[in-house]
Design an enzyme around this catalytic site. Structure first.
Site, PDB file in Angstrom:
ATOM      1  N   GLU A 139       0.800  -1.237   0.000  1.00 32.38           N
ATOM      2  CA  GLU A 139       0.000   0.000   0.000  1.00 32.38           C
ATOM      3  C   GLU A 139       0.833   1.288   0.000  1.00 32.38           C
ATOM      4  OE1 GLU A 139      -2.555  -0.468   3.391  1.00 32.38           O
ATOM      5  OE2 GLU A 139      -3.630  -2.138   2.475  1.00 32.38           O
ATOM      6  N   GLU A 178      -6.288 -10.654  -0.832  1.00 31.18           N
ATOM      7  CA  GLU A 178      -7.066 -10.329   0.377  1.00 31.18           C
ATOM      8  C   GLU A 178      -8.559 -10.266   0.050  1.00 31.18           C
ATOM      9  OE1 GLU A 178      -5.471  -7.057   2.652  1.00 31.18           O
ATOM     10  OE2 GLU A 178      -3.415  -7.482   2.033  1.00 31.18           O
TER      11      GLU A 178
END
Ligand code: GLA
Length: 333
Positions: free
Chosen positions: A133, A240
């Site tokens: 991220e 995820e």
């Protein structure tokens, strides 16, 4: 006919089926994990805070439990997320006096962390989300304003990959990010991947987190994103996956009333996504859900920290498969 068939077995010829877990799952979800999954991601146990809550104390117990469970059951392991803006205790970015760490000190810590983790797990895990991220969501800036960026500079990204390759040469290295199917985010991720490749960073895969909602996915965007990332010559993992029943901006508490239609949309989205993943299985090697069953999910505390129930996974609270799994399995046989 498919009721007794394992999801992982049905998908053996396409890709691994993974779950991100904590040690609690080894107690309450062991049976469903053994039956339906072929890959494991430790959800927090290999982050800095999980492995080294204070500078002089390493805590390997939880990560060891998960890695050993995977090995005993013939599953792959995806190590997850050392270099991230979260999951890191303040000491990492401070010197002994509590002032901001120098560039040299932070680089030294990054190297020590990589060396120790690789030394312990480098032969036992197959994939590693090295950086997580790093993209800024708002405005034109590509890089998120993190302590890693502020203290080291943009080279922190390539350095993290180079160190991981140096100490864990057998592990396949990933950059991992969310909302990756949305065109604006996809374009920024592509800029970052290009930058990493230009700098000679040994990034070998891209992790498509895929935290989705029944309301925010256009399946054609998912295909376009896969094609854009595959064009970099990278292997792709869905890392995820979960499908919230609420709109991403819905923070209502008490929650919006759930309807049958919402569960039907969720079922259809899972079915459509698995079709796309099968269609692109020449580049997609692994599909991991963030959790196992609806009794444990991070979405009870996100985006509202109030224990709001959500039902984002492929297995019910009682660990039985949701009915759409049968269709997903049959499509693979
Ligand atoms: C992000 C991170 C994960 C985890 C999840 C939610 O997507 O990559 O490590 O923290 O959020 O729990």
């Amino acid at each position: 006919m498919s009721d007794n068939i394992s999801l992982a077995k049905a998908y053996e010829k396409y890709f691994k089926i993974g779950a991100a877990i904590s040690p609690a799952d080894l107690v309450c979800h062991a049976n469903v994990l053994k039956k339906h999954f072929s890959s494991i991601t430790p959800e927090n146990q290999m982050k800095y805070a999980g492995l080294r809550p204070v500078e002089n104390r390493w805590t390997f117990t939880d990560a060891d439990l998960i890695v050993n469970f995977a090995r005993e059951n013939g599953m792959e392991v995806r190590a997850h997320a050392p270099v991230w803006h979260g999951g890191t205790r303040p000491w990492v970015f401070e010197d002994a006096d509590g002032n901001e760490a120098s560039r040299e000190l932070l680089l030294e810590r990054m190297e020590t962390q990589t060396q120790v983790v690789a030394g312990r797990y480098g032969e036992r895990v197959q994939h590693w989300d090295v950086v997580n991220e790093a993209i800024e969501d708002h405005g034109d800036a590509v890089l998120r304003d993190t302590k890693w960026l502020k203290i080291i500079g943009p080279e922190y990204l390539a350095t993290a990959f180079k160190l991981a390759k140096k100490y864990a040469p057998k592990v396949q290295l990933f950059y991992n990010d969310y909302n990756e199917w949305l065109p604006e985010k996809r374009d920024k991720i592509c800029k970052l991947l290009k930058m990493l490749q230009d700098e000679g960073a040994p990034v070998e895969g891209f992790g498509m987190q895929s935290h989705m909602s029944i309301y925010n996915v256009d399946i054609d965007d998912v295909k376009r994103a896969i094609e854009a990332y595959a064009a970099f010559g990278l292997r792709l993992h869905v890392t995820e996956l979960d499908v919230s029943l609420f709109r991403p901006e819905d923070v209502s508490m008490p929650p919006t009333l759930l309807t049958d239609e919402m569960f039907e949309r969720q079922a259809q989205l899972y079915i459509d996504l698995f079709k796309v993943y099968r269609d692109y299985s020449d580049v997609v090697d692994s599909v991991t859900t963030w959790g196992v069953a609806d009794d444990i999910t991070w979405l009870y505390n996100f985006p509202v920290r109030a224990g709001r129930r959500n039902y984002p996974l492929m297995f019910y609270h009682d660990h039985t498969p949701k009915p759409f799994i049968r269709e997903i399995i049959e499509a693979a046989l």
